[in-house]
Design a protein around this motif. Structure first.
Motif, PDB file in Angstrom:
ATOM      1  N   UNK A   1       2.203  17.497   4.737  1.00  0.00           N
ATOM      2  CA  UNK A   1       1.518  16.335   5.487  1.00  0.00           C
ATOM      3  C   UNK A   1       0.245  15.992   5.255  1.00  0.00           C
ATOM      4  N   UNK A   2      -0.192  16.641   4.203  1.00  0.00           N
ATOM      5  CA  UNK A   2      -1.790  16.426   3.625  1.00  0.00           C
ATOM      6  C   UNK A   2      -1.782  15.162   2.681  1.00  0.00           C
ATOM      7  N   UNK A   3      -2.563  14.548   2.900  1.00  0.00           N
ATOM      8  CA  UNK A   3      -2.801  13.252   1.987  1.00  0.00           C
ATOM      9  C   UNK A   3      -3.199  13.923   0.619  1.00  0.00           C
ATOM     10  N   UNK A   4      -2.473  13.327  -0.339  1.00  0.00           N
ATOM     11  CA  UNK A   4      -2.682  13.289  -1.823  1.00  0.00           C
ATOM     12  C   UNK A   4      -3.229  12.332  -2.388  1.00  0.00           C
ATOM     13  N   UNK A   5      -2.477  11.219  -2.602  1.00  0.00           N
ATOM     14  CA  UNK A   5      -2.805  10.069  -3.282  1.00  0.00           C
ATOM     15  C   UNK A   5      -2.344   8.842  -2.648  1.00  0.00           C
ATOM     16  N   UNK A   6      -2.937   7.709  -2.986  1.00  0.00           N
ATOM     17  CA  UNK A   6      -2.937   6.316  -2.637  1.00  0.00           C
ATOM     18  C   UNK A   6      -3.097   5.443  -3.724  1.00  0.00           C
TER      19      UNK A   6
ATOM     20  N   UNK B   1       0.829  -1.056  -0.063  1.00  0.00           N
ATOM     21  CA  UNK B   1       0.044   0.026  -0.087  1.00  0.00           C
ATOM     22  C   UNK B   1       0.815   1.151   0.084  1.00  0.00           C
ATOM     23  N   UNK B   2       0.634   1.993  -1.028  1.00  0.00           N
ATOM     24  CA  UNK B   2       1.610   3.180  -1.083  1.00  0.00           C
ATOM     25  C   UNK B   2       0.520   4.377  -0.992  1.00  0.00           C
ATOM     26  N   UNK B   3       1.169   5.359  -0.065  1.00  0.00           N
ATOM     27  CA  UNK B   3       0.264   6.568   0.151  1.00  0.00           C
ATOM     28  C   UNK B   3       1.411   7.819   0.250  1.00  0.00           C
ATOM     29  N   UNK B   4       1.041   8.853  -0.442  1.00  0.00           N
ATOM     30  CA  UNK B   4       1.765   9.835  -0.594  1.00  0.00           C
ATOM     31  C   UNK B   4       1.119  11.484  -0.014  1.00  0.00           C
ATOM     32  N   UNK B   5       1.935  11.811   0.856  1.00  0.00           N
ATOM     33  CA  UNK B   5       1.490  13.096   1.517  1.00  0.00           C
ATOM     34  C   UNK B   5       2.386  14.384   1.131  1.00  0.00           C
ATOM     35  N   UNK B   6       1.740  15.484   0.875  1.00  0.00           N
ATOM     36  CA  UNK B   6       2.499  16.681   0.383  1.00  0.00           C
ATOM     37  C   UNK B   6       3.534  17.061   1.625  1.00  0.00           C
ATOM     38  N   UNK B   7       4.057  18.242   1.156  1.00  0.00           N
ATOM     39  CA  UNK B   7       4.798  18.874   2.043  1.00  0.00           C
ATOM     40  C   UNK B   7       4.411  19.446   3.475  1.00  0.00           C
TER      41      UNK B   7
ATOM     42  N   UNK C   1     -10.970  10.329   1.937  1.00  0.00           N
ATOM     43  CA  UNK C   1      -9.997  10.950   2.961  1.00  0.00           C
ATOM     44  C   UNK C   1      -9.281  11.897   2.299  1.00  0.00           C
ATOM     45  N   UNK C   2      -8.771  11.967   1.083  1.00  0.00           N
ATOM     46  CA  UNK C   2      -7.895  12.685   0.404  1.00  0.00           C
ATOM     47  C   UNK C   2      -8.914  14.141   0.284  1.00  0.00           C
ATOM     48  N   UNK C   3     -10.049  14.034  -0.091  1.00  0.00           N
ATOM     49  CA  UNK C   3     -10.960  14.986   0.043  1.00  0.00           C
ATOM     50  C   UNK C   3     -11.124  15.812   1.347  1.00  0.00           C
ATOM     51  N   UNK C   4     -11.032  15.269   2.334  1.00  0.00           N
ATOM     52  CA  UNK C   4     -10.955  15.619   3.708  1.00  0.00           C
ATOM     53  C   UNK C   4      -9.681  16.457   4.254  1.00  0.00           C
ATOM     54  N   UNK C   5      -8.594  16.264   3.367  1.00  0.00           N
ATOM     55  CA  UNK C   5      -7.368  16.885   3.624  1.00  0.00           C
ATOM     56  C   UNK C   5      -6.960  16.102   4.935  1.00  0.00           C
ATOM     57  N   UNK C   6      -6.943  14.866   5.127  1.00  0.00           N
ATOM     58  CA  UNK C   6      -6.285  14.210   6.112  1.00  0.00           C
ATOM     59  C   UNK C   6      -4.724  14.299   6.421  1.00  0.00           C
ATOM     60  N   UNK C   7      -4.341  14.513   7.366  1.00  0.00           N
ATOM     61  CA  UNK C   7      -2.936  14.688   7.697  1.00  0.00           C
ATOM     62  C   UNK C   7      -2.321  13.485   8.217  1.00  0.00           C
TER      63      UNK C   7
END
Length: 208
Positions: free
Chosen positions: A131-136, A123-129, A151-157
């Protein structure tokens, strides 16, 4: 005729000799651009071509360099005769080899990223600089038993998703942990991602 940076003539070529520095396709494109200017062709809005800009690969022969380089060449009608026909066309070139090298390098990096990110082995998940979820990938949704897109739409940290307490995302680099989800243990590892200027651009999390 080529002129140097001081405006002095540096080299002269016949049309055929000049075109030999380009590959066949680029030479054809350059000839077509010059032809449009010389014959006063019109664009789709009915206006005569006054200038042309092309990206070409060529050998910088007047400098004694036989390697291929990337250039932007701007062609402009500099003077007309008494019949208003183009008489002199000025060509200015700017080397963009480094820019094109970076584009190709970034394209290769993108392909490597896609091939790794969307595999089904982890499972690969990417958070931006920030710490906000961008993609998985879909495997991450399966392992974490959640809808990653929502969860990405909710800007999960990253701290909220993995129950961590990082105040500096740089400190997440190399962090290993595990969570219990639906009676299963999910192991994860975090990896900080930096750009060429050593600036943090995000955090990768790999889950198994």
């Amino acid at each position: 005729m080529w002129y140097n940076h001081n405006g002095q003539p540096s080299a002269a070529y016949s049309p055929d000799d000049f075109m030999k520095r380009y590959n066949k396709n680029d030479a054809t494109r350059l000839r077509a651009a010059i032809e449009r200017l010389v014959t006063q062709q019109k664009d789709n809005r009915g206006r005569e071509y006054e200038e042309e800009t092309l990206e070409l690969r060529a050998r910088d022969l007047e400098c004694g360099d036989r390697e291929l380089h990337d250039f932007v060449i701007d062609l402009t009608i500099l003077a007309r005769n008494r019949h208003k026909k183009p008489a002199v066309i000025f060509a200015a070139k700017r080397e963009i080899t480094k820019e094109h090298h970076l584009k190709r390098l970034n394209a290769e990096r993108s392909l490597r990223y896609l091939s790794v990110f969307y595999n089904d082995e982890s499972g690969n998940i990417f958070f931006n600089g920030d710490g906000i979820l961008l993609n998985a990938n879909s495997k991450a949704s399966e392992l974490l038993a959640c809808d990653i897109d929502k969860m990405a739409k909710k800007h999960v940290h990253v701290n909220d998703l993995f129950h961590t307490t990082f105040t500096r995302l740089q400190d997440a680099d190399g962090y290993r942990g595990n969570m219990t989800i639906d009676s299963r243990t999910v192991d994860f590892q975090m990896k900080a991602v930096y750009n060429d200027e050593k600036e943090l651009i995000g955090i990768f999390v790999f889950c198994v």
